[in-house]
Every structure is written in C-alpha cells, then in structure tokens.
Design an enzyme around this catalytic site. Structure first.
Site, mmCIF file in Angstrom:
data_model
loop_
_atom_site.group_PDB
_atom_site.id
_atom_site.type_symbol
_atom_site.label_atom_id
_atom_site.label_comp_id
_atom_site.label_asym_id
_atom_site.label_seq_id
_atom_site.Cartn_x
_atom_site.Cartn_y
_atom_site.Cartn_z
ATOM 1 N N LYS A 20 0.835 -1.226 0.000
ATOM 2 C CA LYS A 20 0.000 0.000 0.000
ATOM 3 C C LYS A 20 0.858 1.260 0.000
ATOM 4 O O LYS A 20 0.660 2.157 -0.801
ATOM 5 C CB LYS A 20 -0.866 0.092 1.272
ATOM 6 C CG LYS A 20 -1.875 -0.979 1.482
ATOM 7 C CD LYS A 20 -2.739 -0.681 2.705
ATOM 8 C CE LYS A 20 -2.045 -0.820 4.042
ATOM 9 N NZ LYS A 20 -1.733 -2.176 4.454
ATOM 10 N N ARG A 95 -9.331 1.137 8.878
ATOM 11 C CA ARG A 95 -8.864 -0.209 9.223
ATOM 12 C C ARG A 95 -9.850 -0.952 10.101
ATOM 13 O O ARG A 95 -9.613 -2.117 10.438
ATOM 14 C CB ARG A 95 -7.540 -0.077 9.987
ATOM 15 C CG ARG A 95 -6.306 -0.546 9.239
ATOM 16 C CD ARG A 95 -5.125 -0.421 10.174
ATOM 17 N NE ARG A 95 -3.964 -1.102 9.725
ATOM 18 C CZ ARG A 95 -2.954 -0.521 9.080
ATOM 19 N NH1 ARG A 95 -3.001 0.743 8.766
ATOM 20 N NH2 ARG A 95 -1.885 -1.234 8.765
ATOM 21 N N ARG A 134 12.295 -5.766 4.662
ATOM 22 C CA ARG A 134 12.249 -4.372 4.176
ATOM 23 C C ARG A 134 12.943 -3.396 5.116
ATOM 24 O O ARG A 134 12.995 -3.580 6.327
ATOM 25 C CB ARG A 134 10.811 -3.939 3.879
ATOM 26 C CG ARG A 134 9.938 -3.708 5.088
ATOM 27 C CD ARG A 134 8.526 -3.364 4.673
ATOM 28 N NE ARG A 134 7.668 -3.207 5.837
ATOM 29 C CZ ARG A 134 6.375 -2.960 5.784
ATOM 30 N NH1 ARG A 134 5.765 -2.885 4.621
ATOM 31 N NH2 ARG A 134 5.665 -2.822 6.886
ATOM 32 N N ARG A 168 11.505 -0.810 10.478
ATOM 33 C CA ARG A 168 10.414 -0.517 11.392
ATOM 34 C C ARG A 168 10.435 -1.504 12.559
ATOM 35 O O ARG A 168 10.655 -2.691 12.366
ATOM 36 C CB ARG A 168 9.078 -0.620 10.648
ATOM 37 C CG ARG A 168 8.752 0.626 9.881
ATOM 38 C CD ARG A 168 7.585 0.452 8.968
ATOM 39 N NE ARG A 168 6.401 -0.131 9.598
ATOM 40 C CZ ARG A 168 5.225 -0.240 8.991
ATOM 41 N NH1 ARG A 168 5.079 0.193 7.746
ATOM 42 N NH2 ARG A 168 4.195 -0.776 9.605
ATOM 43 N N ARG A 179 -0.417 -8.418 13.559
ATOM 44 C CA ARG A 179 -0.988 -7.472 12.593
ATOM 45 C C ARG A 179 -1.868 -8.208 11.574
ATOM 46 O O ARG A 179 -2.892 -7.692 11.146
ATOM 47 C CB ARG A 179 0.142 -6.685 11.903
ATOM 48 C CG ARG A 179 0.741 -5.638 12.835
ATOM 49 C CD ARG A 179 2.124 -5.182 12.419
ATOM 50 N NE ARG A 179 2.177 -4.518 11.150
ATOM 51 C CZ ARG A 179 3.299 -4.348 10.442
ATOM 52 N NH1 ARG A 179 4.460 -4.804 10.906
ATOM 53 N NH2 ARG A 179 3.265 -3.718 9.311
HETATM 54 P P1 AMP Z 1 1.089 0.780 8.467
HETATM 55 O O1 AMP Z 1 2.233 1.741 8.286
HETATM 56 O O2 AMP Z 1 -0.117 1.165 7.636
HETATM 57 O O3 AMP Z 1 1.488 -0.655 8.314
HETATM 58 O O4 AMP Z 1 0.610 0.952 9.995
HETATM 59 C C1 AMP Z 1 1.477 0.631 11.072
HETATM 60 C C2 AMP Z 1 0.684 0.397 12.343
HETATM 61 O O5 AMP Z 1 0.011 1.625 12.734
HETATM 62 C C3 AMP Z 1 -0.435 -0.626 12.251
HETATM 63 O O6 AMP Z 1 0.053 -1.954 12.459
HETATM 64 C C4 AMP Z 1 -1.367 -0.194 13.370
HETATM 65 O O7 AMP Z 1 -0.861 -0.606 14.616
HETATM 66 C C5 AMP Z 1 -1.264 1.320 13.313
HETATM 67 N N1 AMP Z 1 -2.308 1.917 12.457
HETATM 68 C C6 AMP Z 1 -2.120 2.462 11.210
HETATM 69 N N2 AMP Z 1 -3.293 2.886 10.700
HETATM 70 C C7 AMP Z 1 -4.236 2.603 11.625
HETATM 71 C C8 AMP Z 1 -5.645 2.772 11.679
HETATM 72 N N3 AMP Z 1 -6.335 3.313 10.663
HETATM 73 N N4 AMP Z 1 -6.302 2.366 12.811
HETATM 74 C C9 AMP Z 1 -5.638 1.828 13.836
HETATM 75 N N5 AMP Z 1 -4.301 1.622 13.844
HETATM 76 C C10 AMP Z 1 -3.606 1.993 12.756
#
Ligand code: AMP
Length: 226
Positions: A20, A95, A134, A168, A179
C-alpha cells in the site's frame, strides 16, 4: 451538503506488507495528490517523549491498532488541509468498521465521492518475507528490501546518497503475526463493506513494483508514464 468535488479520492487497503505505502508513494509522484498514511502519522507521534507517545509506541510494537477516536481525529483534521482538496490516497485508513462508517459520513458531508477502494491482494506466505526484509533510508525514506530491492551501490541510497538505513520496529515475526490477525478480524469487514457499496476494486499485488503500479494506473485511469 456541498456539491460533489472533482479529483482523485482513493483508499488503498490490504494486508500489512501488501505494498500500500509503496504504491501510494508512486501514485502520488504521478498525480501529485496528497498521500495520507495513518501508519506514518502514528510512527511520528510515537516518537514523542510524552505519556501518549510512549503508550502508542508500545502498542505499535505489539502490532496493536491505535484507538478509533485518535485515528479519526487525525484523519479529520488532515483531510481539511489545502493539499488534500483535490484528491488524496488514504493508506492504512479505514482499518476498522467504525473508521469506515465515519469516513463515509465525513466524505458525504464534504461532498467527496470516492473513486474506489483498491485492495492490493498478496498471499500470507509472501507477506512475511516482504515485511521481514524491508528497510528504508533514514534521510529520504526510500524503501529497500534485503532480497528484492537492494540499493545499486551497497549501503548507499539510490535516491539521495544517504548511508544510514532503518527498519520498522513492528516488522518482526511476532508483531507481523498480530498485525495479520488484526487485519482479518478488524480490517477485512471494511473491505466487504466497500464491496457492498460497489466501490471495491482488487489488484494482484504479487508482481514487481512497476507491474503492480501499471495495473493500478489502469484501474484508476492514470497515465503510467515511465
Ligand atoms: P502501516 O504503516 O499502515 O502498516 O501501519 C502501522 C501500524 O500503525 C499498524 O500496524 C497499526 O498498529 C497502526 N495503524 C495504522 N493505521 C491505523 C488505523 N487506521 N487504525 C488503527 N491503527 C492503525
């Protein structure tokens, strides 16, 4: 309610590691619409040495979601900013079902019609390999992978010449497993919700970054260029 707005308004969704963020950054370069990643916003927030920052940092390291209230507030104020007026790519939001329902209300109030919700589909066995390998440049954020996308010169960022890289904290096996569980339980219903609304489009995310990007351009009617 205001009149419907012109622009490119899309949601990128899919399991962690589906691409994404990578695809949203590429699409942003081509279309100049705002890329709004809730994960990036949260990681920035979690670096703050405040009680909320520390709490959030611990939650992200466990692979838990941030609260709906917090995320919704963040997104609400961000999409009112000038750079989001003619389009945005929502990456990682919504989400959960409450987030999806609020987004629908929020967009209706603003007269924004989503072009589509694009699900990038990648099987679990590929996801783990992608996430565990990554890393990114600390200076410009360009993304790399131990196996699939190494810098041309070892240890030097192709994009900016930076020599420091970072991974990360939530990209470890246990956290990724959490996740993925959260994705199935909480995020998957949002995909079904958008399918019922007739907004869902899917793309196979297993090819090269460029190949997936081309398919996304076709779906969105964006010129691919080179
Ligand atoms: P991402 O960078 O999109 O993989 O997001 C990293 C982490 O941030 C996720 O595993 C969640 O813990 C948190 N997170 C990101 N977006 C959301 C969301 N819309 N609602 C809740 N937690 C989020």
């Amino acid at each position: 309610m205001s009149a419907s707005r012109e622009g490119l308004f899309v949601v990128f969704t899919g399991a962690p590691g589906c691409g994404k963020g990578t695809q949203a950054r590429i699409l942003k370069q081509k279309t100049h619409v705002c890329h709004l990643s809730t994960g990036e916003m949260l990681r920035e927030f979690a670096q703050k040495d405040t009680p909320l920052g520390r709490e959030l940092n611990a939650a992200l390291e466990r692979g838990e979601f941030a609260t709906d209230d917090m995320i919704i507030e963040m997104v609400k104020s961000r999409i009112d900013e000038a750079d989001c007026q003619h389009g945005f790519i929502l990456d990682g939001f919504p989400r959960t079902m409450p987030q999806a329902e609020i987004l629908e209300e929020m967009l209706a109030e603003k007269g924004i019609k989503l072009n589509c919700v694009l699900e990038i589909q990648v099987p679990d066995e590929i996801i783990m390999e992608r996430i565990l390998g990554r890393y990114s440049c600390m200076k410009c954020g360009a993304g790399y992978h131990d196996k699939f996308q190494r810098p041309k010169i070892y240890g030097v960022c192709d994009a900016c010449g930076g020599t420091e890289f970072t991974r990360r904290k939530d990209d470890n096996r246990t956290t990724v497993q959490n996740r993925l569980v959260n994705y199935r339980l909480l995020t998957y219903p949002t995909i079904q919700f958008f399918e019922r609304r007739g907004l869902l489009k899917t793309v196979d995310g297993t090819g090269t970054i460029e190949a997936v990007s081309k398919k996304i351009d076709q779906i969105l009617g964006v010129e691919s260029g080179n």
